[in-house]
Scaffold this motif. Sequence first.
Motif, PDB file in Angstrom:
ATOM      1  N   LYS A 112       0.855  -1.193   0.000  1.00 36.64           N
ATOM      2  CA  LYS A 112       0.000   0.000   0.000  1.00 36.64           C
ATOM      3  C   LYS A 112       0.882   1.231   0.000  1.00 36.64           C
ATOM      4  O   LYS A 112       1.571   1.516   0.975  1.00 36.64           O
ATOM      5  CB  LYS A 112      -0.931   0.014   1.212  1.00 36.64           C
ATOM      6  N   ALA A 113       0.886   1.957  -1.120  1.00 38.45           N
ATOM      7  CA  ALA A 113       1.653   3.190  -1.201  1.00 38.45           C
ATOM      8  C   ALA A 113       0.971   4.283  -0.398  1.00 38.45           C
ATOM      9  O   ALA A 113      -0.226   4.196  -0.084  1.00 38.45           O
ATOM     10  CB  ALA A 113       1.797   3.613  -2.668  1.00 38.45           C
ATOM     11  N   ASP A 114       1.733   5.324  -0.041  1.00 38.80           N
ATOM     12  CA  ASP A 114       1.129   6.395   0.743  1.00 38.80           C
ATOM     13  C   ASP A 114       0.084   7.175  -0.054  1.00 38.80           C
ATOM     14  O   ASP A 114      -0.752   7.859   0.528  1.00 38.80           O
ATOM     15  CB  ASP A 114       2.202   7.347   1.279  1.00 38.80           C
ATOM     16  N   SER A 115       0.093   7.059  -1.384  1.00 39.11           N
ATOM     17  CA  SER A 115      -0.893   7.744  -2.220  1.00 39.11           C
ATOM     18  C   SER A 115      -2.160   6.915  -2.423  1.00 39.11           C
ATOM     19  O   SER A 115      -3.078   7.358  -3.116  1.00 39.11           O
ATOM     20  CB  SER A 115      -0.287   8.072  -3.596  1.00 39.11           C
ATOM     21  N   ALA A 116      -2.236   5.724  -1.831  1.00 37.07           N
ATOM     22  CA  ALA A 116      -3.374   4.822  -2.028  1.00 37.07           C
ATOM     23  C   ALA A 116      -4.479   5.107  -1.018  1.00 37.07           C
ATOM     24  O   ALA A 116      -4.222   5.480   0.128  1.00 37.07           O
ATOM     25  CB  ALA A 116      -2.931   3.366  -1.914  1.00 37.07           C
ATOM     26  N   THR A 117      -5.713   4.905  -1.457  1.00 38.95           N
ATOM     27  CA  THR A 117      -6.891   5.003  -0.603  1.00 38.95           C
ATOM     28  C   THR A 117      -7.428   3.602  -0.372  1.00 38.95           C
ATOM     29  O   THR A 117      -7.630   2.844  -1.328  1.00 38.95           O
ATOM     30  CB  THR A 117      -7.982   5.870  -1.258  1.00 38.95           C
ATOM     31  N   ALA A 118      -7.651   3.229   0.892  1.00 39.53           N
ATOM     32  CA  ALA A 118      -8.193   1.914   1.236  1.00 39.53           C
ATOM     33  C   ALA A 118      -9.637   2.085   1.726  1.00 39.53           C
ATOM     34  O   ALA A 118      -9.918   2.970   2.546  1.00 39.53           O
ATOM     35  CB  ALA A 118      -7.345   1.239   2.308  1.00 39.53           C
ATOM     36  N   LYS A 119     -10.537   1.244   1.207  1.00 35.16           N
ATOM     37  CA  LYS A 119     -11.951   1.363   1.556  1.00 35.16           C
ATOM     38  C   LYS A 119     -12.523  -0.002   1.899  1.00 35.16           C
ATOM     39  O   LYS A 119     -12.108  -1.028   1.347  1.00 35.16           O
ATOM     40  CB  LYS A 119     -12.752   1.948   0.386  1.00 35.16           C
ATOM     41  N   ILE A 120     -13.498  -0.005   2.808  1.00 36.01           N
ATOM     42  CA  ILE A 120     -14.317  -1.182   3.100  1.00 36.01           C
ATOM     43  C   ILE A 120     -15.759  -0.714   2.970  1.00 36.01           C
ATOM     44  O   ILE A 120     -16.330  -0.147   3.912  1.00 36.01           O
ATOM     45  CB  ILE A 120     -14.037  -1.759   4.503  1.00 36.01           C
ATOM     46  N   PRO A 121     -16.379  -0.893   1.803  1.00 38.29           N
ATOM     47  CA  PRO A 121     -17.717  -0.322   1.565  1.00 38.29           C
ATOM     48  C   PRO A 121     -18.773  -0.802   2.559  1.00 38.29           C
ATOM     49  O   PRO A 121     -19.677  -0.040   2.911  1.00 38.29           O
ATOM     50  CB  PRO A 121     -18.038  -0.793   0.137  1.00 38.29           C
ATOM     51  N   GLU A 122     -18.685  -2.054   3.014  1.00 42.56           N
ATOM     52  CA  GLU A 122     -19.713  -2.581   3.928  1.00 42.56           C
ATOM     53  C   GLU A 122     -19.780  -1.800   5.240  1.00 42.56           C
ATOM     54  O   GLU A 122     -20.833  -1.730   5.872  1.00 42.56           O
ATOM     55  CB  GLU A 122     -19.445  -4.062   4.220  1.00 42.56           C
ATOM     56  N   LEU A 123     -18.655  -1.220   5.664  1.00 39.29           N
ATOM     57  CA  LEU A 123     -18.626  -0.432   6.901  1.00 39.29           C
ATOM     58  C   LEU A 123     -18.598   1.066   6.618  1.00 39.29           C
ATOM     59  O   LEU A 123     -18.521   1.857   7.565  1.00 39.29           O
ATOM     60  CB  LEU A 123     -17.397  -0.808   7.748  1.00 39.29           C
ATOM     61  N   ASP A 124     -18.657   1.431   5.337  1.00 41.42           N
ATOM     62  CA  ASP A 124     -18.520   2.847   4.951  1.00 41.42           C
ATOM     63  C   ASP A 124     -17.244   3.425   5.561  1.00 41.42           C
ATOM     64  O   ASP A 124     -17.221   4.549   6.075  1.00 41.42           O
ATOM     65  CB  ASP A 124     -19.747   3.647   5.411  1.00 41.42           C
ATOM     66  N   PHE A 125     -16.157   2.619   5.482  1.00 44.72           N
ATOM     67  CA  PHE A 125     -14.870   2.985   6.092  1.00 44.72           C
ATOM     68  C   PHE A 125     -13.866   3.312   5.001  1.00 44.72           C
ATOM     69  O   PHE A 125     -13.797   2.624   3.983  1.00 44.72           O
ATOM     70  CB  PHE A 125     -14.360   1.820   6.950  1.00 44.72           C
ATOM     71  N   GLU A 126     -13.080   4.355   5.222  1.00 44.94           N
ATOM     72  CA  GLU A 126     -12.094   4.768   4.233  1.00 44.94           C
ATOM     73  C   GLU A 126     -10.851   5.319   4.919  1.00 44.94           C
ATOM     74  O   GLU A 126     -10.951   6.097   5.883  1.00 44.94           O
ATOM     75  CB  GLU A 126     -12.679   5.832   3.308  1.00 44.94           C
ATOM     76  N   ILE A 127      -9.692   4.886   4.437  1.00 44.97           N
ATOM     77  CA  ILE A 127      -8.408   5.466   4.846  1.00 44.97           C
ATOM     78  C   ILE A 127      -7.955   6.361   3.703  1.00 44.97           C
ATOM     79  O   ILE A 127      -7.531   5.861   2.654  1.00 44.97           O
ATOM     80  CB  ILE A 127      -7.355   4.375   5.128  1.00 44.97           C
ATOM     81  N   PRO A 128      -8.055   7.674   3.835  1.00 50.24           N
ATOM     82  CA  PRO A 128      -7.721   8.568   2.711  1.00 50.24           C
ATOM     83  C   PRO A 128      -6.248   8.474   2.320  1.00 50.24           C
ATOM     84  O   PRO A 128      -5.394   8.020   3.093  1.00 50.24           O
ATOM     85  CB  PRO A 128      -8.078   9.968   3.249  1.00 50.24           C
ATOM     86  N   ALA A 129      -5.973   8.918   1.120  1.00 52.72           N
ATOM     87  CA  ALA A 129      -4.595   8.932   0.635  1.00 52.72           C
ATOM     88  C   ALA A 129      -3.763   9.928   1.434  1.00 52.72           C
ATOM     89  O   ALA A 129      -4.274  10.937   1.938  1.00 52.72           O
ATOM     90  CB  ALA A 129      -4.576   9.302  -0.851  1.00 52.72           C
ATOM     91  N   PHE A 130      -2.477   9.612   1.583  1.00 54.16           N
ATOM     92  CA  PHE A 130      -1.479  10.463   2.231  1.00 54.16           C
ATOM     93  C   PHE A 130      -1.747  10.665   3.728  1.00 54.16           C
ATOM     94  O   PHE A 130      -1.221  11.587   4.333  1.00 54.16           O
ATOM     95  CB  PHE A 130      -1.382  11.832   1.541  1.00 54.16           C
ATOM     96  N   THR A 131      -2.576   9.802   4.332  1.00 53.88           N
ATOM     97  CA  THR A 131      -2.769   9.862   5.783  1.00 53.88           C
ATOM     98  C   THR A 131      -1.956   8.787   6.496  1.00 53.88           C
ATOM     99  O   THR A 131      -1.837   8.816   7.725  1.00 53.88           O
ATOM    100  CB  THR A 131      -4.257   9.679   6.145  1.00 53.88           C
ATOM    101  N   GLN A 132      -1.410   7.822   5.761  1.00 58.37           N
ATOM    102  CA  GLN A 132      -0.534   6.792   6.306  1.00 58.37           C
ATOM    103  C   GLN A 132       0.695   6.665   5.416  1.00 58.37           C
ATOM    104  O   GLN A 132       0.630   6.921   4.215  1.00 58.37           O
ATOM    105  CB  GLN A 132      -1.240   5.428   6.388  1.00 58.37           C
ATOM    106  N   LYS A 133       1.792   6.274   6.012  1.00 55.96           N
ATOM    107  CA  LYS A 133       3.001   6.014   5.242  1.00 55.96           C
ATOM    108  C   LYS A 133       2.864   4.701   4.477  1.00 55.96           C
ATOM    109  O   LYS A 133       2.077   3.832   4.847  1.00 55.96           O
ATOM    110  CB  LYS A 133       4.229   5.970   6.157  1.00 55.96           C
ATOM    111  N   GLY A 134       3.626   4.572   3.402  1.00 56.51           N
ATOM    112  CA  GLY A 134       3.598   3.349   2.632  1.00 56.51           C
ATOM    113  C   GLY A 134       4.022   2.145   3.460  1.00 56.51           C
ATOM    114  O   GLY A 134       4.862   2.254   4.362  1.00 56.51           O
ATOM    115  N   SER A 135       3.434   0.990   3.162  1.00 57.50           N
ATOM    116  CA  SER A 135       3.724  -0.195   3.970  1.00 57.50           C
ATOM    117  C   SER A 135       3.632  -1.453   3.120  1.00 57.50           C
ATOM    118  O   SER A 135       2.930  -1.497   2.103  1.00 57.50           O
ATOM    119  CB  SER A 135       2.738  -0.308   5.139  1.00 57.50           C
TER     120      SER A 135
END
Length: 448
Positions: free
Chosen positions: A102-125
């Motif tokens: 997961k790059a730091d420019s990536a957005t991670a989402k779980i639609p079932e929980l309406d959950f989102e980790i916006p881009a540039f809020t976490q370091k790449g991992s």
Amino acid sequence: MSLISEEDVRGGGSVFRDINADEDWQPTEIESLCMNCYQNGTTRMLLTKIPFFKEIIVSSFSCANCGWSNTEIQSAGRIQDQGVCYSLKVKTKQDLNREVVKADSATAKIPELDFEIPAFTQKGSLSTIEGLLDRAVAGLEQDQPGRRAADPEVADRIEEFIQKLKKLKEVEEEFTLVIEDPSGNSFVENPVAPQRDEALTVTRFKRTVQQDKQLGIRPDDDDEEDDLSEDPAGNDLETMRQEVLVFPTNCPECNAPASTNMKLVRIPHFKEVVIMATNCDSCGHRTNEVKSGGATEELGTRITLHVTGPSDMTRDLLKSETCSVLIPELDFELGMAALCGKFTTVEGLLKDIKDLTVSKNPFVCGDSSTPDRVEKLSEFGKKIDRIIAGELDAHLVLDDPAGNSFVQNVYAPDPDPEMTVEKYTRSFEQNEELGLNDMKTENYQEEN
């Protein structure tokens, strides 16, 4: 200590070196400000390459005054030509073990929980899906003590949501994980590679102007969309067919300055294409790419070639970037955009497929590999070699919804007994992937 040695500057070599336990190569140490106690600490940086993956910058900070430490990995590779979106249906606990870049420019989402980790809020991992969930839980729990003191009601709602995230690790119900990265540098593992993963959908997309600005590859005051419909220099199209255009670029392997050659070429019995080739004088890397010079066809095209011997390996072949490749005998499917557009031979395409799925697979070596996976991919590579040698009959299927792919008919102008070409009407989903559903070319002018 400088990150770039004098030898690298003089010789034009890459500053990113391969990981080598036998080489005495110490990281760079830089005195840095500790953001915890505001005293001076030490940052250690190492520029290196992960085999079969890309260049990375490993940095580690430690403070001798307060004991605070932090580690981080940043991608040093180039931004890809297109963004990428991975959509995974998590059905079992085994899916939680899939490795994720997961790059730091990536957005991670779980639609079932309406959950989102916006881009540039976490370091790449580099982690697993379970690790991604644990990281999200840890981030939400970090400020819970302060929330309980300031606003207990909000803290209770967040605690309830944290429990829902933790419950996902039990996989009692299926959920969807979506990772969308405009830089194209994120990745979700396919554990059944080289076969198609039914639970994983990978799509490529063109970045928007806003995404280009976020990645820093477009000025903030530039709001114009790219217009490639006409030659900005005003050159006549017939003149462009006669000459090779050269423009500067960077090598995708070592990032050194290189030149890309581009030329319009007309393929007999087919159409006009644009061939681009890059040759790096620094590291010797060579690459070529082909894009269709014509419009999207009215109908999609499915070409099925029965490969019966070595003579079929010399057939010319054009695979556009919208074309998927199937080999039914190997239960193999390569989605569109997994390989760029290519003008090659049948043998060249098969070798590219083998390199992509076996030689250049980042999860075949090191800690990410397992004996079963390596054995499976090795066996797949041997079957590809047998097809190339003419020892194994197989069918090569090129399915291009844009209709811009082509396989040479060696019996032309007579029909080819070993090849069938089918025309079909695209589905709504295929038109959506090609961007045709929102494209209006008739009666689009406003009435006076």
